[in-house]
Scaffold this motif. Structure first.
Motif, PDB file in Angstrom:
ATOM      1  N   SER A 253      -6.243  -0.571  -1.931  1.00 53.07           N
ATOM      2  CA  SER A 253      -5.766   0.738  -2.356  1.00 53.07           C
ATOM      3  C   SER A 253      -6.205   1.759  -1.312  1.00 53.07           C
ATOM      4  O   SER A 253      -7.084   1.489  -0.489  1.00 53.07           O
TER       5      SER A 253
ATOM      6  N   ILE B 102       0.866  -1.183   0.000  1.00 52.49           N
ATOM      7  CA  ILE B 102       0.000   0.000   0.000  1.00 52.49           C
ATOM      8  C   ILE B 102       0.901   1.230   0.000  1.00 52.49           C
ATOM      9  O   ILE B 102       1.917   1.250   0.689  1.00 52.49           O
TER      10      ILE B 102
ATOM     11  N   PHE C 133      -9.536   3.172   2.907  1.00 56.99           N
ATOM     12  CA  PHE C 133      -9.002   1.926   2.392  1.00 56.99           C
ATOM     13  C   PHE C 133     -10.087   1.191   1.607  1.00 56.99           C
ATOM     14  O   PHE C 133     -11.167   0.906   2.152  1.00 56.99           O
TER      15      PHE C 133
END
Length: 627
Positions: free
Chosen positions: A209, A169, A196
Motif C-alpha cells: 500500500s 498499487i 510504501f
C-alpha cells in the motif's frame, strides 16, 4: 446447432480453461520468490481522473481516506468487475514525473493491451525486505507548462496505478485545499513523498500500500518555475497471510453480509416475478387453452358449419415464413453465438479463471471464444435460412458475419480515433489492430464459412404441424396497444424489472465505485432473465394469435430483445443521475460501448424469445385438428 459445432465450442472452452489455469500461476518476471535484496518488478501503468473511473476487468478505484492530512488508499473498498468497456486513462509518464534514463516498456499480451494496460518500468526501486526511511527519486525542474499539467491533473483528482510483483498499487497525484467558495481561492498541492508499506511472508510479497507525507507538499497553484525533490521510503513488515490468499482482499468486500443481503434480495425479487409470470401463464395454458381445445373439438364433431374464430382461424397462415427471412435468420445466428459466448464466459468465471488481477484474461477469453463460436452462428443462421426455403445462403452468411461485428467495428473505429486524439490508453496500437484483424480473417471467417456449409448440408426441413395456404389472410384492424412498439414496451418492462436491482450493482461496479465479483449470483439472475423473457414472449404471442394476427415471427424476436432497449435507457438515467462522469472522451466511450453491449443483448434475448414462441406455437397447433 450441429454436433460438430458443439464439439468445437466445447473443445475451445476446455482449451481456454487449461490455458488460463496455467497462466494463473505464472509470473511475468519470476516465480514470485525472492531473497533479501533481490529486485522486485515494479511497473508504472496509467493515470486518470477519479470521476471517470476505468474499471476494465482488473481496474479498481479506491476511496481516498484522509486522516490527519495523510492520504491512505483503503483496501477494504476495492472495486472489481469484468466488463468489456473503456474509460478515460492515460500513460503514466504523460504527466511530467521523474522519468528513468532508459524507459523500458513491458511486453504485454493481447488481453492486457485490450485492457488498456501500458506498463513501463517505474523509477522506484523497492528491493525485497530492504527498509529505508528516505531515498531521493530525482530533482525535477518543472516549467510553467509542467506545473499547469500537474495542476489540471490535481483538479480532476487524478490517480495513478502501478503493479508491484503483480499486486496493484494506487495513489493520488495531489490534493486541493478549498479555502474559499471561489475557484480563485483554491490551493493545489503536488505530492512529492511516497511511503510504501509492504507485507511479506518468508520469501513472498503479500501486500503493498502507499500513502503520502502531509508535510511533503509542493504548491502548484501558480504557473512558475519550480524545483521539486521527489522522494520515497519503504517499510517491510512480516505477516502470516499465505501467498495463496494474498488476492482474497480484492474480492472480500463483495462477500460482506450487507452486500450479500442486497444481492439475495435482488434474486428473491426476480424469483417472485418469475412465479407471478408462471402463474399467469399457467392460467392461460390450463384455462384459456383448455377451453379453446374443448371448443375446437366440439366444433369438429358438430355437423353444423360454424365460422372459426381465434387463433385456430389463422392456422393456414401462422407458419407462413416471415419477410426479410435472410435478416431474420442472421439475427437468430448472431443471437445464438452471443448466447454461447455468454455461457462460456460464465463457465470460466465460475471455475475461477477471472480471479483478481489476472490481467487481460477476460479480454483474451472474449476475443478467442467469439472467434471460435462463429461456426455456431454460421450453422444456425444458414440451416434456419434453408428451412425457410432461402436460396442465396452465401449472402445470408455474409450478413450473419457482419450483423454484430459491423456495428462493433464502426463504433470501435470512431472511439479509437477519439482515444488517439486524446492520447488515452484506450487507443489500441496498430500492431494489436492487425492481430485482431488476423484473428477475424484466419479464425472467425473460416469457422463461419464451415458452419454455414454444415448448416446448408444439414438438409433439415421446417417442422410445421399445419399446412400454409397459398394466399395470406388479411389481418383485422387492431387497437393501438396491440402494435409492435407498445408490445415491445410491455415485453421489455417485466424482464427489466426482474434484473434492475442487480443491474444497478453492475453499473456501479463498471462505472462507479463498488465491487462485483459474485458470479454465481449473476449467473442465477441471467437464468431468471432468460426464463422471464421466454414466458412474456409466449404470453404476448398467444394474445397476438388470438387477435388473428399471424405475423408473429418478427414480433416475438423484437419483444424478446426489447429488454436491451430498456437497459440502454437505463444507461441514460445512470449517466446523468447517478454518475459524475463528464467530458467528450468519457461520454462517447460510455454510450458507444454500452450501445454495442445492449445491441448484443437485444440479439441474444430476441433469439430466446423467438425460440420460446416457436415451441409454444408448434405445441398449440399440434394439439388441434387443422384441415
Amino acid at each position: 446447432m450441429g454436433r460438430g459445432s458443439m464439439d468445437l465450442a466445447a473443445a475451445a472452452a476446455a482449451l481456454l480453461i487449461l490455458c488460463f489455469g496455467i497462466a494463473g500461476v505464472a509470473s511475468d518476471a519470476s516465480d514470485h520468490r525472492y531473497k533479501k535484496g533481490d529486485p522486485v518488478p515494479l511497473y508504472a501503468n496509467k493515470v486518470g481522473p477519479f470521476h471517470n473511473p476505468r474499471q476494465i476487468h482488473k481496474m479498481i478505484v479506491l476511496f481516498l481516506v484522509r486522516v490527519d492530512g495523510v492520504s491512505i488508499f483503503c483496501t477494504d473498498s476495492l472495486l472489481l468487475i469484468h466488463v468489456f468497456v473503456y474509460s478515460e486513462t492515460y500513460r503514466y509518464f504523460d504527466l511530467p514525473f521523474c522519468t528513468p534514463e532508459h524507459l523500458k516498456e513491458k511486453r504485454e499480451a493481447l488481453g492486457e493491451i485490450l485492457n488498456g494496460d501500458r506498463l513501463v518500468d517505474a523509477p522506484y526501486k523497492l528491493d525485497f525486505r530492504e527498509d529505508f526511511k528516505f531515498k531521493e527519486l530525482c530533482k525535477k525542474k518543472l516549467k510553467p507548462e509542467d506545473v499547469a499539467r500537474f495542476r489540471d491533473a490535481v483538479a480532476k483528482d487524478y490517480y495513478f496505478q502501478m503493479y508491484y510483483d503483480d499486486l496493484p498499487i494506487w495513489g493520488f497525484v495531489g490534493k486541493v485545499d478549498k479555502e474559499g467558495k471561489d475557484l480563485s481561492d483554491y490551493k493545489y498541492y503536488l505530492f512529492r513523498q511516497m511511503q510504501f508499506d509492504i507485507l511479506y511472508n518468508e520469501d513472498r510479497v503479500i501486500e503493498i500500500s502507499v500513502h503520502t507525507d502531509p508535510n511533503a507538499l509542493v504548491d502548484i497553484t501558480e504557473d512558475r518555475d519550480i524545483e521539486v525533490d521527489f522522494t520515497y521510503s519503504a517499510k517491510w513488515q512480516k505477516t502470516k497471510t499465505t501467498f495463496k490468499k494474498r488476492m482474497e482482499k480484492y474480492s472480500q468486500t463483495s462477500s460482506q453480509p450487507h452486500h450479500l443481503e442486497i444481492h439475495w434480495f435482488s434474486i428473491i425479487n426476480s424469483c417472485v416475478t418469475v412465479l407471478l409470470l408462471t402463474g399467469f401463464l399457467a392460467t392461460i395454458l390450463m384455462r384459456v387453452l383448455k377451453n379453446d381445445f374443448v371448443k375446437y373439438a366440439h366444433d369438429e364433431e358438430s355437423t353444423e358449419e360454424l365460422e372459426e374464430t381465434g387463433w385456430k382461424y389463422i392456422h393456414g397462415d401462422v407458419f407462413r415464413f416471415p419477410k426479410n427471412k435472410s435478416l431474420f435468420a442472421a439475427c437468430l445466428g448472431s443471437g445464438t453465438q452471443l448466447f454461447a459466448l455468454t455461457v462460456f464466459i460464465f463457465i470460466l468465471a465460475l471455475v475461477g479463471v477471472f480471479y483478481p488481477y489476472n490481467r487481460g484474461s477476460l479480454f483474451t477469453a472474449l476475443v478467442v471464444i467469439y472467434a471460435l463460436t462463429s461456426g455456431i452462428a454460421g450453422y444456425t443462421a444458414t440451416s434456419f435460412y434453408c428451412q425457410l426455403e432461402g436460396t442465396n445462403w452465401v449472402r445470408n452468411l455474409l450478413l450473419t458475419g457482419c450483423l454484430f461485428c459491423g456495428p462493433l467495428f464502426m463504433t470501435f473505429c470512431f472511439l479509437n480515433t477519439v482515444a488517439i486524439v486524446y492520447s488515452a490508453t484506450a487507443a489500441l496500437p496498430f500492431g494489436t489492430i492487425v492481430v485482431i484483424a488476423l484473428i477475424w480473417v484466419l479464425v472467425t471467417a473460416p469457422l463461419l464459412v464451415l458452419g454455414g456449409i454444415a448448416g446448408k448440408n444439414s438438409k433439415s426441413e421446417f417442422q410445421a404441424p399445419c399446412q400454409t395456404k397459398k394466399y395470406p389472410r388479411e389481418i383485422p384492424p387492431l387497437p393501438w396497444y396491440r402494435g409492435t412498439i407498445p408490445q415491445m414496451a410491455m415485453a421489455g418492462f417485466l424482464p427489466f424489472s426482474a434484473i434492475y436491482i442487480e443491474l444497478y450493482y453492475i453499473f456501479a461496479s463498471v462505472w462507479g465505485h463498488r465491487i462485483y465479483t459474485i458470479y454465481s449470483i449473476l449467473f442465477i439472475v441471467f437464468i431468471i432473465l432468460l426464463i422471464v423473457t421466454a414466458f412474456i414472449t409466449i404470453a404476448l404471442t398467444y394474445f397476438q394469435l388470438a387477435a388473428e394476427d399471424h405475423e408473429w415471427w418478427w414480433r416475438s424476436f423484437l419483444c424478446g430483445g426489447s429488454t436491451g432497449l430498456f437497459v440502454y435507457a437505463y444507461c441514460l438515467y445512470y449517466y446523468y443521475a447517478r454518475s459524475d462522469m463528464s467530458g467528450f472522451l468519457q461520454t462517447s466511450f460510455f454510450f458507444g460501448y454500452m450501445a454495442c453491449i445492449c445491441y448484443g443483448f437485444f440479439l441474444l434475448l430476441g433469439m430466446v424469445g423467438f425460440h420460446a414462441a416457436l415451441l409454444f406455437v408448434r405445441h398449440i397447433y399440434r394439439s388441434i385438428k387443422c384441415e
